[in-house]
Design a protein around this motif. Structure first.
Motif, PDB file in Angstrom:
ATOM      1  N   LYS A  58     130.259  74.679  57.714  1.00  0.00           N
ATOM      2  CA  LYS A  58     131.424  74.574  58.594  1.00  0.00           C
ATOM      3  C   LYS A  58     132.649  75.192  57.922  1.00  0.00           C
ATOM      4  O   LYS A  58     133.461  75.864  58.579  1.00  0.00           O
ATOM      5  N   SER A  62     134.742  78.320  59.237  1.00  0.00           N
ATOM      6  CA  SER A  62     136.176  78.144  59.478  1.00  0.00           C
ATOM      7  C   SER A  62     136.985  79.201  58.744  1.00  0.00           C
ATOM      8  O   SER A  62     137.981  79.715  59.269  1.00  0.00           O
ATOM      9  N   ARG A 248     138.476  66.891  54.361  1.00  0.00           N
ATOM     10  CA  ARG A 248     139.914  66.833  54.607  1.00  0.00           C
ATOM     11  C   ARG A 248     140.557  68.170  54.263  1.00  0.00           C
ATOM     12  O   ARG A 248     140.264  68.757  53.224  1.00  0.00           O
ATOM     13  N   GLY A 263     144.402  67.461  58.408  1.00  0.00           N
ATOM     14  CA  GLY A 263     143.344  67.277  59.388  1.00  0.00           C
ATOM     15  C   GLY A 263     141.999  67.132  58.710  1.00  0.00           C
ATOM     16  O   GLY A 263     141.921  67.023  57.478  1.00  0.00           O
ATOM     17  N   ASP A 264     140.946  67.157  59.497  1.00  0.00           N
ATOM     18  CA  ASP A 264     139.588  66.977  58.990  1.00  0.00           C
ATOM     19  C   ASP A 264     138.693  68.027  59.628  1.00  0.00           C
ATOM     20  O   ASP A 264     138.582  68.086  60.859  1.00  0.00           O
ATOM     21  N   ASN A 266     135.675  68.164  59.821  1.00  0.00           N
ATOM     22  CA  ASN A 266     134.559  67.557  60.540  1.00  0.00           C
ATOM     23  C   ASN A 266     134.908  67.289  62.001  1.00  0.00           C
ATOM     24  O   ASN A 266     134.012  67.148  62.845  1.00  0.00           O
ATOM     25  N   LYS A 267     136.203  67.204  62.310  1.00  0.00           N
ATOM     26  CA  LYS A 267     136.634  66.801  63.645  1.00  0.00           C
ATOM     27  C   LYS A 267     137.464  67.865  64.362  1.00  0.00           C
ATOM     28  O   LYS A 267     137.612  67.795  65.580  1.00  0.00           O
ATOM     29  N   GLN A 268     138.033  68.804  63.593  1.00  0.00           N
ATOM     30  CA  GLN A 268     138.921  69.808  64.178  1.00  0.00           C
ATOM     31  C   GLN A 268     138.559  71.189  63.645  1.00  0.00           C
ATOM     32  O   GLN A 268     137.882  71.317  62.625  1.00  0.00           O
ATOM     33  N   THR A 269     139.043  72.209  64.326  1.00  0.00           N
ATOM     34  CA  THR A 269     138.859  73.562  63.813  1.00  0.00           C
ATOM     35  C   THR A 269     139.977  73.852  62.821  1.00  0.00           C
ATOM     36  O   THR A 269     141.069  73.257  62.898  1.00  0.00           O
ATOM     37  N   GLU A 272     143.229  75.030  64.438  1.00  0.00           N
ATOM     38  CA  GLU A 272     143.987  73.910  65.000  1.00  0.00           C
ATOM     39  C   GLU A 272     144.783  73.195  63.917  1.00  0.00           C
ATOM     40  O   GLU A 272     145.947  72.822  64.122  1.00  0.00           O
TER      41      GLU A 272
END
Length: 306
Positions: A58, A62, A248, A263-264, A266-269, A272
């Motif tokens: 990921k 990213s 994180r 942000g994280d 695992n949960k956001q791009t 973003e």
């Protein structure tokens, strides 16, 4: 933004006084590589971890998404200790992204051939200033392995940049080791390296080919406490961003504890996250020479940026 720091592990087999982990734990500097996982686990079991493959993939996706061309495998930690280190390099080979590897060199005898064989590795930085705190026998063994790697790289990978870092200029206790290291460089490469004219604008000294001695002074890792200063700038969120081993995303490559968690992954791009209101607020502050986050206001490293 051209670089992403991906902390594939925060495990390390050394406990240097200049590192946040080194200040936390008793010294095990001379421990063998075979015992590193046992030591790291027993000393700080809950906070020491290896980034899983799924999360690493990921992170790489990213990095490509924001157009990064370079990654690092650290914030804290010795990346070559990750069980999937070679696998992660091979993952990079499937992308246009290149790796700048920063390592203490303690495992280079074991990992060197894989590093040299990978076209994804663009540069290797060896933190040889760490050896000043080891026993002379251990330090000399590590240095010899690093210098052997340099000689092989000079023949097999003349395109590979190598920095032998001595980031301890001005530290009196390091002077004997620094002198010894310079002597070893002269012996191995038959070249006179006299970096006595070190200054803030002249830190790199060519040894041979693309192998350099890189000098700098020590700095204190920021921890969010201490004297506050709201004037200054930084390259965080401009040239780079960092992802910790648990996903994180932090603004700064020195924020090992996640005090500026944006942000994280695992949960956001990542787009973003780096375009979030908080990230934009901090970045705009740097452009205006304002240190807007309390963590930044206690950082001495940003004083290096004019």
């Amino acid at each position: 933004m051209n670089s992403v720091y991906i902390e594939i592990t925060n495990v390390c087999n050394l406990h240097c006084s200049f590192c946040p982990c080194g200040k936390t734990h008793s010294s095990e500097s001379t421990a063998s590589n075979e015992r590193v996982l046992e030591i790291a686990t027993s000393q700080c079991a809950e906070s020491r971890a290896f980034m899983p493959s799924e999360l690493f993939e990921k992170c790489i996706a990213s990095a490509q998404e924001i157009g990064a061309t370079n990654v690092y495998f650290h914030v804290l930690g010795e990346p070559t200790l990750h069980p999937g280190f070679v696998h992660y390099i091979k993952k990079l080979e499937q992308t246009p992204i290149k790796l700048t590897l920063t390592t203490n060199g303690s495992t280079i005898e074991r990992t060197g051939s894989q590093i040299l064989a990978s076209p994804a590795v663009r540069q290797v930085n060896f933190s040889t200033h760490a050896y000043a705190e080891l026993s002379r026998e251990t330090a000399e063994r590590y240095l010899q392995n690093v210098l052997d790697f340099c000689q092989i790289a000079n023949v097999e990978r003349p395109d590979l940049y190598i920095n032998l870092r001595l980031w301890n200029i001005g530290a009196k206790e390091a002077s004997p080791w620094n002198s010894h290291m310079l002597n070893r460089i002269r012996e191995i490469f038959n070249v006179e390296v006299t970096p006595g004219h070190f200054c803030s604008r002249h830190k790199s000294f060519n040894i041979t080919g693309r192998i350099y001695l890189h000098e700098d002074t020590r700095f204190e890792w920021p921890n969010g406490v201490g004297a506050e200063n709201n004037k200054g700038t930084c390259r965080a969120l401009d040239t780079h961003v960092a992802i910790l081993h648990d996903g994180r995303v932090v603004a700064c490559c020195l924020d090992h504890s996640g005090q500026i968690t944006l942000g994280d992954i695992n949960k956001q791009t990542l787009p973003e996250i780096i375009n979030s209101p908080e990230a934009v607020y901090i970045k705009e502050g740097f452009a205006q020479h304002e240190l807007r986050h309390p963590f930044c206001q206690t950082c001495s490293f940003c004083k290096r940026f004019k």
